[in-house]
Design a protein around this motif. Structure first.
Motif, PDB file in Angstrom:
ATOM      1  N   SER A   7       0.845  -1.183   0.000  1.00 15.51           N
ATOM      2  CA  SER A   7       0.000   0.000   0.000  1.00 15.51           C
ATOM      3  C   SER A   7       0.887   1.241   0.000  1.00 15.51           C
ATOM      4  CB  SER A   7      -0.947  -0.001   1.209  1.00 15.51           C
ATOM      5  OG  SER A   7      -1.921   1.017   1.077  1.00 15.51           O
ATOM      6  N   SER A  10       0.150   6.949  -4.316  1.00 16.43           N
ATOM      7  CA  SER A  10       0.210   6.785  -5.768  1.00 16.43           C
ATOM      8  C   SER A  10       1.488   7.437  -6.286  1.00 16.43           C
ATOM      9  CB  SER A  10      -1.018   7.442  -6.417  1.00 16.43           C
ATOM     10  OG  SER A  10      -2.204   6.888  -5.908  1.00 16.43           O
ATOM     11  N   LYS A  14       4.502   1.328  -6.011  1.00 17.36           N
ATOM     12  CA  LYS A  14       3.781   0.123  -5.587  1.00 17.36           C
ATOM     13  C   LYS A  14       3.792  -0.953  -6.678  1.00 17.36           C
ATOM     14  CE  LYS A  14      -0.174   1.976  -4.568  1.00 17.36           C
ATOM     15  NZ  LYS A  14       0.088   3.375  -5.026  1.00 17.36           N
ATOM     16  N   SER A  55      -2.011  -5.615  -3.598  1.00 17.36           N
ATOM     17  CA  SER A  55      -1.959  -4.167  -3.366  1.00 17.36           C
ATOM     18  C   SER A  55      -3.334  -3.670  -2.949  1.00 17.36           C
ATOM     19  CB  SER A  55      -1.487  -3.426  -4.626  1.00 17.36           C
ATOM     20  OG  SER A  55      -2.467  -3.487  -5.639  1.00 17.36           O
ATOM     21  N   ASP A  57      -5.022   0.085  -1.939  1.00 20.89           N
ATOM     22  CA  ASP A  57      -4.726   1.515  -1.873  1.00 20.89           C
ATOM     23  C   ASP A  57      -5.983   2.345  -2.120  1.00 20.89           C
ATOM     24  OD1 ASP A  57      -5.015   1.630  -4.752  1.00 20.89           O
ATOM     25  OD2 ASP A  57      -2.997   0.774  -4.879  1.00 20.89           O
ATOM     26  N   LEU A 125      -4.704   7.754   3.836  1.00 21.89           N
ATOM     27  CA  LEU A 125      -3.804   6.652   4.172  1.00 21.89           C
ATOM     28  C   LEU A 125      -3.237   6.745   5.589  1.00 21.89           C
ATOM     29  CD1 LEU A 125      -1.763   6.515   0.827  1.00 21.89           C
ATOM     30  CD2 LEU A 125      -3.482   4.855   1.593  1.00 21.89           C
TER      31      LEU A 125
END
Length: 281
Positions: A7, A10, A14, A55, A57, A125
């Motif tokens: 995670s 952006s 990743k 992943s 996110d 996050l």
């Protein structure tokens, strides 16, 4: 079963980290909602998969809040769950999006600027970034990120991993640290012409430092502090503890002391990272 969750922000790498897992024999899935983790792991178990990389996110943002609960639930079922959280400095992320001309996942209809997207993503996050090992990819080349991911994945998850990281202050302080020590007060081989192009891993530089009492004293003081508090972090069920050693350029003093500390903690599970030296690899 082993589950490695990827995670982070952006543009922080990743996809590179997920491909590193795939190269290591993991069955990988990109962008799975956190609420589907238990169901997916049960399915993968039926298929006979033992090593999974997923992943999670902001592309599945409504499910992010469920991630801590899902991780606890899987651990109670005996799954070895680890989270690798990738991040980078804001200006680095802006540059990466500009160079690749990719849209940020939060850009939507284009009403938000890249900087606004980055700030919004940080807020989203914030609740999960401390759930695992953090990677600051600001100055990291892809090969080094792949190597660092593989090192952490191969570590014994039942023991605390001590990450010793050298860095250069002129390149910025890493984001992914628990302790930071400044060793810029020590004698600097950079001003010795024949030592300038070398690193703290080279024998002539090692010989230079071994003749300097202050270097030995600094190394011992740092060792004493870490050794004193390491058991406390282990009792907290921490998987990783990152100790950063910084000098001006991250080439000589910090590298040498990180290597010396690794020798002193030979009975501990240790990973060494030399942030600035990775550019020469």
């Amino acid at each position: 079963m082993q589950l490695i969750l990827i995670s982070g922000q952006s543009g922080s790498g990743k996809s590179i980290a997920l491909r590193a897992l795939e190269d290591s024999g993991f069955y990988c899935v990109d962008n799975l909602p956190a609420t589907m983790l238990s169901e997916a792991m049960a399915l993968y178990q039926d298929y006979g998969f033992e090593h999974i990389g997923i992943s999670v996110d902001v592309r599945s943002s409504p499910s992010l809040g469920a991630l801590p609960h899902e991780m606890r639930k899987l651990r109670e079922q005996g799954v070895d769950v680890r989270l690798l959280f990738l991040e980078a400095q804001d200006d680095t992320l802006v540059k990466r999006f500009s160079e690749t001309r990719r849209r940020h996942p939060l850009a939507g209809n284009g009403l938000l600027t890249i900087n606004e997207c980055i700030l919004a993503e940080k807020d989203m996050l914030a609740s999960i970034q401390e759930l695992g090992a953090r990677f600051d990819t600001t100055d990291l080349v892809p090969n080094s990120l792949r190597s660092w991911v593989k090192d952490l994945v191969s570590a014994d998850s039942s023991r605390l991993t001590l990450v010793l990281q050298s860095f250069g202050f002129k390149h910025g302080v890493p984001l992914d640290l628990d302790f930071a020590f400044d060793v810029r007060c020590l004698p600097n081989p950079y001003y010795v012409p024949e030592l300038r192009p070398l690193t703290g891993c080279d024998q002539p530089v090692i010989d230079y430092f071994q003749q300097e009492p202050a270097v030995a004293e600094m190394t011992e003081d740092i060792h004493r502090i870490i050794a004193r508090w390491l058991p406390c972090f282990s009792q907290e069920s921490r998987s990783y503890l990152t100790v950063a050693i910084g000098c001006t350029g991250g080439q000589h003093r910090s590298v040498y002391i990180a290597e010396q500390l690794a020798q002193r903690f030979s009975d501990q599970q240790v990973i060494i990272r030399h942030r600035q030296l990775q550019h020469a690899e």
